[in-house]
Design a protein around this motif. Structure first.
Motif, PDB file in Angstrom:
ATOM      1  N   GLU A 390     -36.951 -48.050  67.973  1.00 56.82           N
ATOM      2  CA  GLU A 390     -35.720 -47.276  68.106  1.00 56.82           C
ATOM      3  C   GLU A 390     -34.794 -47.495  66.912  1.00 56.82           C
ATOM      4  N   GLY A 391     -34.663 -48.728  66.490  1.00 55.54           N
ATOM      5  CA  GLY A 391     -33.826 -48.994  65.330  1.00 55.54           C
ATOM      6  C   GLY A 391     -34.371 -48.347  64.074  1.00 55.54           C
ATOM      7  N   VAL A 392     -35.701 -48.395  63.899  1.00 52.92           N
ATOM      8  CA  VAL A 392     -36.328 -47.765  62.730  1.00 52.92           C
ATOM      9  C   VAL A 392     -36.153 -46.253  62.783  1.00 52.92           C
ATOM     10  N   LYS A 393     -36.310 -45.716  63.954  1.00 53.45           N
ATOM     11  CA  LYS A 393     -36.152 -44.260  64.103  1.00 53.45           C
ATOM     12  C   LYS A 393     -34.731 -43.829  63.727  1.00 53.45           C
ATOM     13  N   ALA A 394     -33.711 -44.608  64.163  1.00 55.49           N
ATOM     14  CA  ALA A 394     -32.325 -44.266  63.852  1.00 55.49           C
ATOM     15  C   ALA A 394     -32.076 -44.319  62.345  1.00 55.49           C
ATOM     16  N   ILE A 395     -32.587 -45.342  61.693  1.00 57.87           N
ATOM     17  CA  ILE A 395     -32.387 -45.463  60.241  1.00 57.87           C
ATOM     18  C   ILE A 395     -33.120 -44.357  59.491  1.00 57.87           C
ATOM     19  N   CYS A 396     -34.365 -44.057  59.889  1.00 61.90           N
ATOM     20  CA  CYS A 396     -35.120 -42.994  59.216  1.00 61.90           C
ATOM     21  C   CYS A 396     -34.447 -41.636  59.384  1.00 61.90           C
ATOM     22  N   ASP A 397     -33.934 -41.390  60.572  1.00 66.50           N
ATOM     23  CA  ASP A 397     -33.251 -40.112  60.809  1.00 66.50           C
ATOM     24  C   ASP A 397     -31.994 -40.007  59.962  1.00 66.50           C
ATOM     25  N   ALA A 398     -31.244 -41.134  59.817  1.00 72.68           N
ATOM     26  CA  ALA A 398     -30.021 -41.118  59.015  1.00 72.68           C
ATOM     27  C   ALA A 398     -30.344 -40.886  57.545  1.00 72.68           C
ATOM     28  N   LEU A 399     -31.381 -41.523  57.043  1.00 66.31           N
ATOM     29  CA  LEU A 399     -31.765 -41.337  55.642  1.00 66.31           C
ATOM     30  C   LEU A 399     -32.304 -39.935  55.403  1.00 66.31           C
ATOM     31  N   GLN A 400     -32.965 -39.428  56.406  1.00 66.19           N
ATOM     32  CA  GLN A 400     -33.543 -38.089  56.255  1.00 66.19           C
ATOM     33  C   GLN A 400     -32.473 -37.003  56.209  1.00 66.19           C
ATOM     34  N   GLY A 401     -31.355 -37.235  56.891  1.00 62.06           N
ATOM     35  CA  GLY A 401     -30.336 -36.199  56.969  1.00 62.06           C
ATOM     36  C   GLY A 401     -29.346 -36.209  55.834  1.00 62.06           C
ATOM     37  N   ARG A 402     -29.298 -37.208  55.022  1.00 58.35           N
ATOM     38  CA  ARG A 402     -28.299 -37.242  53.958  1.00 58.35           C
ATOM     39  C   ARG A 402     -28.862 -36.646  52.667  1.00 58.35           C
ATOM     40  N   GLN A 403     -27.963 -36.344  51.764  1.00 55.27           N
ATOM     41  CA  GLN A 403     -28.353 -35.686  50.532  1.00 55.27           C
ATOM     42  C   GLN A 403     -28.878 -36.659  49.479  1.00 55.27           C
ATOM     43  N   CYS A 404     -28.489 -37.898  49.583  1.00 51.20           N
ATOM     44  CA  CYS A 404     -28.870 -38.889  48.566  1.00 51.20           C
ATOM     45  C   CYS A 404     -30.341 -39.245  48.682  1.00 51.20           C
ATOM     46  N   GLU A 405     -30.982 -39.490  47.557  1.00 52.27           N
ATOM     47  CA  GLU A 405     -32.384 -39.891  47.550  1.00 52.27           C
ATOM     48  C   GLU A 405     -32.529 -41.350  47.976  1.00 52.27           C
ATOM     49  N   ILE A 406     -33.708 -41.695  48.432  1.00 55.49           N
ATOM     50  CA  ILE A 406     -34.041 -43.066  48.779  1.00 55.49           C
ATOM     51  C   ILE A 406     -35.223 -43.512  47.933  1.00 55.49           C
ATOM     52  N   LYS A 407     -35.106 -44.648  47.283  1.00 58.35           N
ATOM     53  CA  LYS A 407     -36.149 -45.131  46.383  1.00 58.35           C
ATOM     54  C   LYS A 407     -36.988 -46.255  47.009  1.00 58.35           C
ATOM     55  N   VAL A 408     -36.312 -47.200  47.621  1.00 55.61           N
ATOM     56  CA  VAL A 408     -36.986 -48.372  48.177  1.00 55.61           C
ATOM     57  C   VAL A 408     -36.591 -48.525  49.638  1.00 55.61           C
ATOM     58  N   LEU A 409     -37.598 -48.711  50.482  1.00 53.88           N
ATOM     59  CA  LEU A 409     -37.356 -48.931  51.904  1.00 53.88           C
ATOM     60  C   LEU A 409     -38.271 -50.065  52.379  1.00 53.88           C
ATOM     61  N   ASP A 410     -37.649 -51.178  52.767  1.00 54.28           N
ATOM     62  CA  ASP A 410     -38.380 -52.354  53.236  1.00 54.28           C
ATOM     63  C   ASP A 410     -38.059 -52.574  54.711  1.00 54.28           C
ATOM     64  N   LEU A 411     -39.064 -52.293  55.545  1.00 58.28           N
ATOM     65  CA  LEU A 411     -38.914 -52.449  56.991  1.00 58.28           C
ATOM     66  C   LEU A 411     -39.973 -53.401  57.554  1.00 58.28           C
ATOM     67  N   GLY A 412     -40.415 -54.322  56.741  1.00 60.59           N
ATOM     68  CA  GLY A 412     -41.453 -55.246  57.194  1.00 60.59           C
ATOM     69  C   GLY A 412     -40.987 -56.162  58.310  1.00 60.59           C
ATOM     70  N   ASN A 413     -41.954 -56.592  59.133  1.00 61.61           N
ATOM     71  CA  ASN A 413     -41.708 -57.558  60.207  1.00 61.61           C
ATOM     72  C   ASN A 413     -40.577 -57.121  61.134  1.00 61.61           C
ATOM     73  N   ASN A 414     -40.686 -55.912  61.645  1.00 59.28           N
ATOM     74  CA  ASN A 414     -39.672 -55.380  62.549  1.00 59.28           C
ATOM     75  C   ASN A 414     -40.265 -54.810  63.838  1.00 59.28           C
ATOM     76  N   SER A 415     -41.483 -55.252  64.147  1.00 60.11           N
ATOM     77  CA  SER A 415     -42.137 -54.838  65.403  1.00 60.11           C
ATOM     78  C   SER A 415     -42.278 -53.320  65.503  1.00 60.11           C
ATOM     79  N   ILE A 416     -42.728 -52.719  64.420  1.00 57.68           N
ATOM     80  CA  ILE A 416     -42.917 -51.265  64.394  1.00 57.68           C
ATOM     81  C   ILE A 416     -44.332 -50.943  64.857  1.00 57.68           C
ATOM     82  N   SER A 417     -44.439 -50.036  65.774  1.00 57.25           N
ATOM     83  CA  SER A 417     -45.751 -49.587  66.267  1.00 57.25           C
ATOM     84  C   SER A 417     -46.061 -48.203  65.698  1.00 57.25           C
TER      85      SER A 417
END
Length: 644
Positions: A390-417
């Motif tokens: 849920e936390g990853v989904k919220a962050i991905c949705d926020a990054l996806q909706g903004r105009q600024c580009e994203i270069k680096v995204l580190d989400l390791g060791n966060n219990s993502i399935s």
């Protein structure tokens, strides 16, 4: 007046009496004669005569000796009232008196002969003789008593000597030893202080003259930091300073706060110190008005929510800071919310690292809301915060909706399935500018990789992909290989800690041979085994771009090492600089095969061959050492290092 005469002869006494008669004042000759009486008794040792002069005249009496008997032994005691009768016998028997003790009789007989039958005189003489005998008895008894006292004195002296040696000598030795040690320690301390002063002066000189200074792990402490930091005051030469791992706390931070407004520092690294909340509060006051500092690393400094709140207030006012690292601290949900509020309004922060804190899903939701408003952040690292799907989904949705580009995204060791992988896939589809994606140690599995594969294929800017520890098997490897085939930008692929097995290894090795231009391939702990070593050997033989290959923990054994040695012999490229084969149960036979490969292909020998934690004995080590020497000779001075 008392005159005591010892061992004086009778004629001498007569001369003395004559003198006394002549010089007596106010006394007639008759009164002097009437008052004078003389008794003389020989003592066993000597004859002592005492003369007493009283008011009535001169009285002479014997206190310590009795009158000696005459030579015939028949002389009777003279009358005490007739002085002439007393003096005459003494004159006649002077020679016998001076001779000393009586010839034969006892002292009592001598007294009886001298005193006659007069009762009182005999008793007085007897008492005097008894008193004269007592000193002899005491003296004879004093000899053993004196000896006993001497023995006791010797024993006491021995006891004192023992006590002295037992206690005082040991204590004196200990005192001397402790004094010697103290002096030695003092000398050593002065020497260390002098050396430390020289080092500190050298560090200060570097700060004054060099644009970038690395003082990490120099054990500066609080006082050393304060001393060195003074060189930054009004200093325009130093632009980057690394003070990590120096035990810097509140005192060092306060000293730093005093010079920051006057120096030209652009980068300040304080990682792994003891800044804490109090130190960060002081630093935040300076940062709020600082217009120069661009990069600040505060990782692993024991910072909690209180420090995060102070820093958040500074970020709202700061307009120059671009890179902020707060990893490895103790920031919880409250601190994450405060930072999120600052991120929402900050327009200069470009990279934010919040890895290994305690943000959790609630903190992730607050950060997601802030990211949707932020227009400057391009690099976000939030690994190790238990964000969940849920936390990853919220962050991905926020990054996806903004105009600024994203270069680096580190989400390791966060219990993502695989559910979180789906959110990431949508972000990758929309944001094709992503260059680095880290999903290390999650659980996306084969299904999640299948969802990500198509997005990875479309994202041609991706340079680093970390999918290690995600339970990816041969099926997931196949989907990933299809997505990576023909990918021109990818340089690093991490697939360690995945159960690829020989089949999955073959799939990845085939695509890595010719279809992608990897620099680094990590296949550690992937269950390759001797069966999969053939595919890795072929990869080594034909790939021309890989510089670092990680094969740790794959149970290759001697058989796998022999197969890989064949690949090293026939390797066409000389770019392989690091080959890690640690933890692979390799013994001397495998080590000798690797040694032969190095000798056969000196030009293609890797710079670092890591064989740590294997079963190679002295025999195999010698073989590899000889191979290293031959590589140096045949490879034109090429240096190869083997790590055991």
């Amino acid at each position: 007046v008392v005159l005591t005469l010892t061992a004086v002869s009778v004629p001498g006494i007569e001369t003395l009496m004559s003198t006394l008669r002549t010089h007596a004042v106010g006394l007639s000759s008759k009164r002097l004669s009437d008052s004078l009486s003389l008794r003389a008794l020989p003592c066993l040792r000597c004859t002592r005569e005492r003369l007493h002069i009283g008011r009535s005249g001169v009285i002479a009496r014997a206190n310590d000796s009795a009158q000696p008997a005459t030579a015939s032994g028949s002389a009777s005691a003279p009358s005490s009232t007739n002085p002439a009768a007393v003096v005459a016998p003494i004159t006649q028997t002077d020679t016998a008196s001076v001779a000393g003790a009586p010839a034969a009789g006892t002292v009592s007989e001598a007294v009886r002969d001298a005193a006659g039958s007069t009762g009182p005189a005999r008793s007085r003489v007897r008492r005097k003789v008894t008193k004269a005998e007592q000193p002899q008895t005491n003296q004879s008894q004093g000899l053993p008593m004196t000896a006993a006292l001497g023995v006791a004195a010797v024993a006491a002296a021995g006891v004192l000597l023992f006590v002295y040696r037992k206690f005082f000598t040991n204590k004196a030795g200990q005192a001397f030893q402790s004094t010697s040690q103290a002096v030695s320690q003092g000398v050593q301390q002065k020497k260390l202080q002098k050396e430390a002063q020289v080092r500190l002066n050298d560090f200060s000189d570097r700060l004054r003259n060099l644009p970038s200074v690395d003082l990490s792990a120099q054990n500066l402490g609080e006082e050393g930091t304060a001393y060195v930091i003074e060189a930054l005051a009004f200093n325009s030469a130093c632009l980057a300073l690394d003070l990590s791992k120096n035990g810097i706390g509140k005192l060092g931070v306060n000293a730093l706060c005093q010079v920051l407004p006057t120096c030209a520092l652009r980068t300040l690294v304080l990682n792994t110190n003891s800044v804490g909340d109090e130190g960060l509060e002081a630093l935040a006051k300076v940062l709020s008005g600082n217009g120069i500092l661009q990069t600040l690393d505060l990782g692993q400094n024991g910072i909690g929510d209180r420090g995060a709140r102070a820093l958040a207030e500074a970020l709202k006012l700061n307009t120059t800071l671009q890179n902020l690292d707060l990893s490895g601290n103790a920031i919880d949900v409250e601190g994450a919310v405060a930072l999120a509020e600052a991120i929402a309004v900050n327009t200069t922060l470009r990279a934010l690292v919040l890895s290994d804190n305690y943000i959790s899903e609630k903190g992730a939701l607050a950060l997601a809301d802030a990211l949707s408003k932020n227009t400057s952040l391009k690099e976000i690292s939030i690994k190790g915060n238990e964000l969940g799907d849920e936390g990853v989904k919220a962050i991905c949705d926020a990054l996806q909706g903004r105009q600024c580009e994203i270069k680096v995204l580190d989400l390791g060791n966060n219990s993502i399935s695989d559910a979180g992988a789906a959110s990431l896939a949508r972000l990758l589809h929309d944001k094709k500018s992503l260059t680095e994606l880290n999903l290390y140690m999650n659980d996306v599995g084969d299904v999640g990789v299948g969802k990500l594969a198509s997005a990875i294929k479309e994202n041609k800017a991706l340079k680093t992909l970390d999918l290690g520890g995600n339970n990816i098997g041969p099926e997931g490897a196949k989907d990933l290989a299809d997505a990576l085939r023909g990918h021109e930008a990818l340089r690093l692929l991490e697939l360690g800690y995945n159960p690829l097995g020989p089949q999955g290894t073959k799939i990845i090795a085939d695509v890595a041979k010719f279809d992608i231009k990897l620099d680094t391939l990590k296949l550690g702990w992937c269950k390759i085994g001797p069966g999969g070593s053939h595919y890795v050997a072929e990869l080594i033989m034909f790939n021309t771009t890989i510089t670092s290959l990680d094969l740790r923990g794959n149970a290759l054994g001697n058989d796998g090492a022999i197969v890989l040695a064949r690949g090293l012999k026939q390797m066409e490229s000389s770019k392989l600089a690091e080959l890690d084969m640690g933890y692979n149960e390799i013994k001397d036979e495998g080590a000798c095969s690797l040694a032969q490969a190095l000798k056969a292909n000196a030009e293609g020998a890797p710079k670092d061959l890591k064989l740590n934690s294997n079963y190679i004995t002295r025999f195999g080590q010698v073989a590899l050492s000889e191979a290293v020497d031959m590589v140096y000779e045949m490879g034109g001075g090429k240096m190869t290092t083997v790590h055991f």
